[in-house]
Write a protein that holds these residues in place. Structure first.
Motif, PDB file in Angstrom:
ATOM      1  N   LEU A 188     -59.539  16.507 -20.760  1.00  0.00           N
ATOM      2  CA  LEU A 188     -59.790  15.480 -21.869  1.00  0.00           C
ATOM      3  C   LEU A 188     -59.994  14.193 -21.162  1.00  0.00           C
ATOM      4  O   LEU A 188     -60.681  13.371 -21.315  1.00  0.00           O
ATOM      5  N   ARG A 189     -59.034  14.045 -19.749  1.00  0.00           N
ATOM      6  CA  ARG A 189     -59.118  12.741 -19.022  1.00  0.00           C
ATOM      7  C   ARG A 189     -60.564  12.415 -18.591  1.00  0.00           C
ATOM      8  O   ARG A 189     -61.250  11.449 -18.800  1.00  0.00           O
ATOM      9  N   ALA A 190     -61.121  13.718 -18.104  1.00  0.00           N
ATOM     10  CA  ALA A 190     -62.562  13.443 -17.629  1.00  0.00           C
ATOM     11  C   ALA A 190     -63.608  13.259 -18.731  1.00  0.00           C
ATOM     12  O   ALA A 190     -64.740  12.606 -18.363  1.00  0.00           O
ATOM     13  N   ALA A 191     -63.316  13.679 -19.851  1.00  0.00           N
ATOM     14  CA  ALA A 191     -64.276  13.374 -21.068  1.00  0.00           C
ATOM     15  C   ALA A 191     -63.862  11.842 -21.668  1.00  0.00           C
ATOM     16  O   ALA A 191     -64.639  11.595 -22.498  1.00  0.00           O
ATOM     17  N   GLY A 192     -62.907  10.986 -21.079  1.00  0.00           N
ATOM     18  CA  GLY A 192     -62.594   9.538 -21.326  1.00  0.00           C
ATOM     19  C   GLY A 192     -61.711   9.737 -22.652  1.00  0.00           C
ATOM     20  O   GLY A 192     -61.719   8.450 -23.300  1.00  0.00           O
ATOM     21  N   ILE A 193     -61.129  10.886 -22.945  1.00  0.00           N
ATOM     22  CA  ILE A 193     -60.210  10.890 -24.119  1.00  0.00           C
ATOM     23  C   ILE A 193     -58.949  10.488 -23.663  1.00  0.00           C
ATOM     24  O   ILE A 193     -58.262  11.046 -22.624  1.00  0.00           O
ATOM     25  N   ASP A 194     -58.311   9.392 -24.298  1.00  0.00           N
ATOM     26  CA  ASP A 194     -57.016   9.069 -23.640  1.00  0.00           C
ATOM     27  C   ASP A 194     -55.692   9.050 -24.923  1.00  0.00           C
ATOM     28  O   ASP A 194     -54.730   8.132 -24.866  1.00  0.00           O
ATOM     29  N   VAL A 195     -56.048   9.430 -26.188  1.00  0.00           N
ATOM     30  CA  VAL A 195     -55.165   9.173 -27.414  1.00  0.00           C
ATOM     31  C   VAL A 195     -53.972  10.137 -26.950  1.00  0.00           C
ATOM     32  O   VAL A 195     -54.012  11.060 -26.120  1.00  0.00           O
ATOM     33  N   PRO A 196     -52.595   9.740 -27.526  1.00  0.00           N
ATOM     34  CA  PRO A 196     -51.424  10.337 -26.970  1.00  0.00           C
ATOM     35  C   PRO A 196     -51.589  11.919 -27.316  1.00  0.00           C
ATOM     36  O   PRO A 196     -52.235  12.374 -28.403  1.00  0.00           O
ATOM     37  N   LEU A 197     -51.084  12.614 -26.361  1.00  0.00           N
ATOM     38  CA  LEU A 197     -50.852  14.117 -26.490  1.00  0.00           C
ATOM     39  C   LEU A 197     -49.467  14.449 -26.733  1.00  0.00           C
ATOM     40  O   LEU A 197     -48.566  14.052 -26.177  1.00  0.00           O
ATOM     41  N   LEU A 198     -49.355  15.533 -27.735  1.00  0.00           N
ATOM     42  CA  LEU A 198     -48.097  15.846 -28.099  1.00  0.00           C
ATOM     43  C   LEU A 198     -48.041  17.258 -27.836  1.00  0.00           C
ATOM     44  O   LEU A 198     -48.947  18.212 -28.326  1.00  0.00           O
ATOM     45  N   VAL A 199     -47.181  17.893 -26.909  1.00  0.00           N
ATOM     46  CA  VAL A 199     -47.259  19.166 -26.531  1.00  0.00           C
ATOM     47  C   VAL A 199     -45.770  20.019 -26.800  1.00  0.00           C
ATOM     48  O   VAL A 199     -44.812  19.282 -26.749  1.00  0.00           O
ATOM     49  N   GLY A 200     -46.006  21.168 -27.238  1.00  0.00           N
ATOM     50  CA  GLY A 200     -44.889  21.958 -27.575  1.00  0.00           C
ATOM     51  C   GLY A 200     -45.194  23.566 -27.335  1.00  0.00           C
ATOM     52  O   GLY A 200     -46.291  23.631 -27.228  1.00  0.00           O
ATOM     53  N   ALA A 210     -48.287  15.094 -17.582  1.00  0.00           N
ATOM     54  CA  ALA A 210     -48.480  13.672 -17.634  1.00  0.00           C
ATOM     55  C   ALA A 210     -49.378  13.166 -16.872  1.00  0.00           C
ATOM     56  O   ALA A 210     -50.354  12.376 -17.043  1.00  0.00           O
ATOM     57  N   PRO A 211     -48.932  13.364 -15.263  1.00  0.00           N
ATOM     58  CA  PRO A 211     -49.928  12.942 -14.423  1.00  0.00           C
ATOM     59  C   PRO A 211     -51.344  13.113 -14.459  1.00  0.00           C
ATOM     60  O   PRO A 211     -52.092  12.390 -13.667  1.00  0.00           O
ATOM     61  N   GLU A 212     -51.939  14.205 -15.123  1.00  0.00           N
ATOM     62  CA  GLU A 212     -53.137  14.547 -15.097  1.00  0.00           C
ATOM     63  C   GLU A 212     -53.937  14.015 -16.463  1.00  0.00           C
ATOM     64  O   GLU A 212     -54.995  14.163 -16.554  1.00  0.00           O
ATOM     65  N   TYR A 213     -53.239  13.080 -17.036  1.00  0.00           N
ATOM     66  CA  TYR A 213     -53.779  12.321 -18.179  1.00  0.00           C
ATOM     67  C   TYR A 213     -53.748  10.906 -18.263  1.00  0.00           C
ATOM     68  O   TYR A 213     -52.785  10.405 -17.888  1.00  0.00           O
ATOM     69  N   LYS A 214     -54.669  10.333 -18.797  1.00  0.00           N
ATOM     70  CA  LYS A 214     -54.417   8.740 -18.970  1.00  0.00           C
ATOM     71  C   LYS A 214     -53.720   8.291 -19.992  1.00  0.00           C
ATOM     72  O   LYS A 214     -52.780   7.253 -19.811  1.00  0.00           O
ATOM     73  N   GLY A 215     -53.560   8.932 -21.202  1.00  0.00           N
ATOM     74  CA  GLY A 215     -52.656   8.381 -22.297  1.00  0.00           C
ATOM     75  C   GLY A 215     -51.361   9.186 -22.276  1.00  0.00           C
ATOM     76  O   GLY A 215     -51.134   9.708 -21.057  1.00  0.00           O
ATOM     77  N   LEU A 216     -50.438   8.451 -23.192  1.00  0.00           N
ATOM     78  CA  LEU A 216     -49.177   9.164 -23.183  1.00  0.00           C
ATOM     79  C   LEU A 216     -49.223  10.765 -23.388  1.00  0.00           C
ATOM     80  O   LEU A 216     -49.877  11.297 -24.224  1.00  0.00           O
ATOM     81  N   VAL A 217     -48.269  11.395 -22.838  1.00  0.00           N
ATOM     82  CA  VAL A 217     -47.942  12.806 -22.876  1.00  0.00           C
ATOM     83  C   VAL A 217     -46.440  12.900 -23.440  1.00  0.00           C
ATOM     84  O   VAL A 217     -45.525  12.731 -22.675  1.00  0.00           O
ATOM     85  N   LEU A 218     -46.265  13.339 -24.740  1.00  0.00           N
ATOM     86  CA  LEU A 218     -44.917  13.679 -25.032  1.00  0.00           C
ATOM     87  C   LEU A 218     -44.680  15.218 -25.297  1.00  0.00           C
ATOM     88  O   LEU A 218     -45.273  15.887 -26.118  1.00  0.00           O
ATOM     89  N   PHE A 219     -43.320  15.591 -25.023  1.00  0.00           N
ATOM     90  CA  PHE A 219     -42.857  16.701 -25.335  1.00  0.00           C
ATOM     91  C   PHE A 219     -42.004  16.712 -26.772  1.00  0.00           C
ATOM     92  O   PHE A 219     -41.082  16.032 -26.899  1.00  0.00           O
TER      93      PHE A 219
END
Ligand code: B1M
Length: 213
Positions: A162-174, A188-197
């Protein structure tokens, strides 16, 4: 058996006989989500334990999943709903290689009952499909679910793609195989936007509410 034990037992036995009558009885005393998170989830935990000990085969676990899905479908209309409002758009998917969708679908029900527009991409969703959908739908957040240990790793890969494709909207993971620590240390370190569990579907709703305030 108590009502609660019977409800868990339908899931363990993979049997729907008497399920609806008992759900109707449970609704007299409990809100629908408490029935799901309490006795039905306890049944699923037991199924997982028995499967782990080779006391159940996949076909039997599938029957248990059908019972859980039928129970959630029956309870859904009784859940509280906030109509009309459009708080935000969430793209939802179970990651590549993973077929588990009961938790993801619960997240969808809870988000859409609470004013979110959810685009559910289904199961085994590869990063490419997610990228395409994100470009098309322009969501406010992307929700990823995964229950297998390998799905946690797949979330890392998905975040990178997603980061490589320029996407940075928040990621919600569960999902059961995921932890808050893995999320912050590995995804989180692999993504530009917020990553929340999110530990469960209600936690997912709280986070979505905060993100889309
Ligand atoms: Co599978 N399975 N399964 N399975 N299965 C588990 C996950 C497992 C822990 C069972 C076990 O061994 N004890 C184990 C995983 C081992 C591991 O990797 N650690 C396992 C395995 C091994 C497998 C197969 C590999 C078995 C095989 O084929 N040999 C295979 C995998 C296939 C694949 O994915 N490629 C497989 C298949 C299946 C079925 C198809 C038979 C069926 C799934 C049917 C379906 O989903 N349509 C199934 C089931 C039912 C389970 C268990 C028993 C129950 C899962 C479930 O639905 N729980 C599960 C054991 C367990 O979890 N105790 C198991 C209820 C659901 C509401 O909870 O999804 O965790 P859950 O969602 C929760 C939270 O996690 C959270 O909110 C929900 C609660 O509110 N959440 C989110 C989830 N996603 C979220 C996303 C969010 C926010 C919160 O934001 C986006």
């Amino acid at each position: 058996m108590t009502l609660e034990e019977r409800l868990g037992n339908y899931v363990v036995e993979g049997s729907k006989e008497g399920l609806i009558a008992d759900l109707e009885e449970a609704l007299q005393n409990y809100p629908p989500l408490e029935i799901i998170n309490g006795p039905l989830m306890a049944g699923m935990e037991e199924v997982g334990r028995l499967f782990n000990q080779n006391e159940l085969i996949v076909a039997e676990v599938l029957q248990s999943a059908e019972v859980m899905k039928a129970a959630v479908a029956f309870l859904e209309p009784y859940m509280e709903k906030q109509d009309g409002s459009h708080k935000g758009k969430i793209l939802l998917a179970t990651v590549k290689g993973d077929v588990h969708d009961i938790g993801k679908n619960l997240v969808e029900i809870i988000l859409s009952n609470n004013g979110f527009h959810v685009v559910n991409l289904g199961i085994k969703v590869p990063p490419d499909q997610l990228i395409q959908a994100a470009r098309l739908e322009q969501p406010d957040a992307i929700g990823l679910s995964g229950l297998l240990v390998k799905s946690a790793q797949q979330m890392v890969i998905t975040a990178q793609d997603l980061r490589a494709a320029g996407i940075d909207v928040p990621l919600l993971v569960g999902g059961a195989a995921l932890t808050r620590k893995f999320t912050s240390n590995r995804i989180a370190p692999e993504y530009k936007g917020l990553v929340l569990f999110a530990k469960d579907a209600m936690d997912g709703l709280d986070i979505a509410n905060r993100l889309c305030k």
